[in-house]
Design an enzyme around this catalytic site. Structure first.
Site: not given
Ligand code: UN1
Length: 494
Positions: A175, A250, A284, A385
């Protein structure tokens, strides 16, 4: 002109059962469409998982070197189409063309690397504690694996998952992110052309809650590999826990660069700009916290501001542009909200902090590279973040304080230190709490044959890429062969 794309299920290109679709657009000029894609739901996911389940028996029994031959073909097709894929990627998610080429290159490298594993997939043999008995450990495929991938590396990150999982003999349902379906489609087509048997890789387009969640919860899915936000990853992990399946996660980062007073400042500035504003901060591994040793603080900030100011924003297809748009309006608003939080919280904004609206930029989701100083560790801009072009700078009195600040985060993906002192560099390798540490290099730019992943809330202990990827996508089986002809009991039991 609009083109309609379909899901790839059991080797067929099919519409979503509901007939619903969504449209992918160019973040540099949202009026430009890249295609219409099926808005899949549970019923489509179930069909894809059925196809993966059916394909598993034959694929898992295909000798690994034969599976690998398909991966070699994938590598060559990626090479042939590198430019075309990179251009589609830039148009679909905004990163500048040079970086998009790098994204495709990661997949090429991974395809060759994992194809080579087709003739290794090493297990080991070891002596038995008993005579006339052989012991060895081999890798077995896990089964049917669900992959959920982000838009920021629309080919590289899926390749880290798909290629090792395939060479190990698993079948997959993927997906891809709803922001980059066209790039995912082009990538999937390559597997079809390379001769991957029907149902070995299935692609279901759509949104997380509608297509991702039924994938995670499907009883026949034996593992989920997810890259994305910590918030969503936590939800994936919790749901999958009920099924007791393996989950690879992750997730976020708040990656620090430390600059000590003996550092090569020109090099440091170049690396900081690349790590903080490359991919518009949407990695990231992006550097979002800069920790500067007091004696060089003023000099570094001055040069950094100058270099940041010189960055050119624009459409990533323009070779003179260094910073493309943010991926969508939601991200644009999110980044700006964080900037407002920073200002309200008492940080000093010395650059950027607003949407770029000059000329053509007005139509896209462009945001000016932003520098904050006077940041303190309690501020949300230091802790959370942001996933955008926002860099927070803090001052450190000495090495120990720099390390304390660097580790003062719930994340632990990438980290870096600039110093010419070998002792400090070696200490930092031990002291920085992160899955990746760079010495005299920024926080981005991992190579595919080393383990990739992080500690703390960045993940749940797994690593992708490198040989570590094989541990993610295989189960160990231990085999004991007793050729003594009698019942020998281990542990010395008489
Ligand atoms: C990511 O941002 O999800 O090391 C991956 C890097 C890239 C991969 C980043 N090779 O920055």
């Amino acid at each position: 002109m609009e083109t309609r794309y379909r899901n790839w299920i059991g080797g067929e290109w099919v519409e979503a059962r509901s007939g619903e679709t969504f449209v992918s657009t160019n973040p540099a000029r949202p009026a430009e469409e890249l295609g219409e894609f099926p808005r899949s739901r549970g019923e489509d996911v179930r069909a894809a998982v059925d196809a993966a389940a059916q394909a598993f028996a034959a694929w898992s029994r295909t000798p690994a070197p034969k599976r690998a031959e398909i991966l070699y073909r994938v590598a060559r097709l990626l090479e042939e189409r590198k430019e075309e894929l990179a251009r589609t990627m830039t148009r679909e998610m905004g990163k500048v063309l040079n970086e998009a080429r790098g994204d495709v290159q990661e997949a090429i490298d991974m395809a060759y690397y994992m194809a080579g594993e087709g003739r290794r997939l090493l297990g080991y043999t070891t002596p038995s504690e008993l005579p006339s008995k052989a012991c060895f450990a081999i890798r077995r495929p896990i089964g049917r694996i669900g992959l959920i991938t982000p838009w920021n590396f629309p080919i590289a990150v899926p390749s880290w998952k798909i290629l090792p999982a395939l060479v190990a003999g698993n079948t997959l349902v993927w997906k891809p992110a709803e922001d980059t379906p066209r790039t995912a489609y082009e990538f999937a087509r390559i597997f079809e052309e390379a001769g991957l048997p029907p149902g070995v890789l299935n692609v279901v387009f759509g949104y997380g809650e509608e297509a991702g969640r039924p994938l995670v919860e499907h009883p026949q899915i034996d593992m989920i590999s997810f890259t994305g936000s910590t918030e969503v990853g936590r939800d994936v992990y919790t749901r999958a826990a009920r099924k007791l399946i393996r989950v690879h996660l992750e997730m976020g980062g708040k990656n620090p660069i430390i600059v000590m007073d003996d550092a090569d400042l020109d090099l440091a500035v170049e690396a900081i700009v690349w790590s903080a504003f490359g991919t518009t901060g949407q990695r990231c591994t992006a550097c979002s916290r800069l920790i500067v040793h007091e004696p060089v603080y003023d000099r570094l900030i001055e040069r950094l501001a100058e270099a940041t100011q010189a960055l050119r924003l624009g459409d990533g297809l323009d070779p003179d542009v260094q910073v493309g748009p943010l991926v969508n309006e939601v991200q644009l608003d999110r980044v700006h909200r964080y900037v407002e939080l920073g200002i309200r919280g008492g940080a000093t904004k010395i650059l950027g902090g607003e949407r770029a609206t000059e000329g053509d930029l007005a139509q896209g989701y462009f945001y000016k590279p932003t520098l904050f100083v006077d940041v303190t560790p309690e501020m949300r801009i230091f802790r959370e973040e942001i996933f955008g072009p926002v860099l927070c700078v803090v001052k450190a009195r000495d090495y120990d304080e720099a390390i304390r600040l660097a580790n003062d985060t719930t994340y632990g993906l990438s980290s870096a230190i600039f110093t010419r002192d070998i002792h400090l560099a070696m200490r930092a390798i031990e002291d920085l709490e992160a899955g990746i540490t760079y010495i005299n290099h920024g926080t981005i730019g991992a190579e595919i044959h080393l383990p990739f992943g992080g500690v703390k809330d960045t993940g749940n202990g797994g690593r992708e890429a490198g040989l570590a990827a094989l541990d993610e996508y295989t189960e160990w089986k231990s085999v004991y062969i007793d050729y003594s002809g009698r019942l020998q009991k281990a542990q010395g039991i008489e």
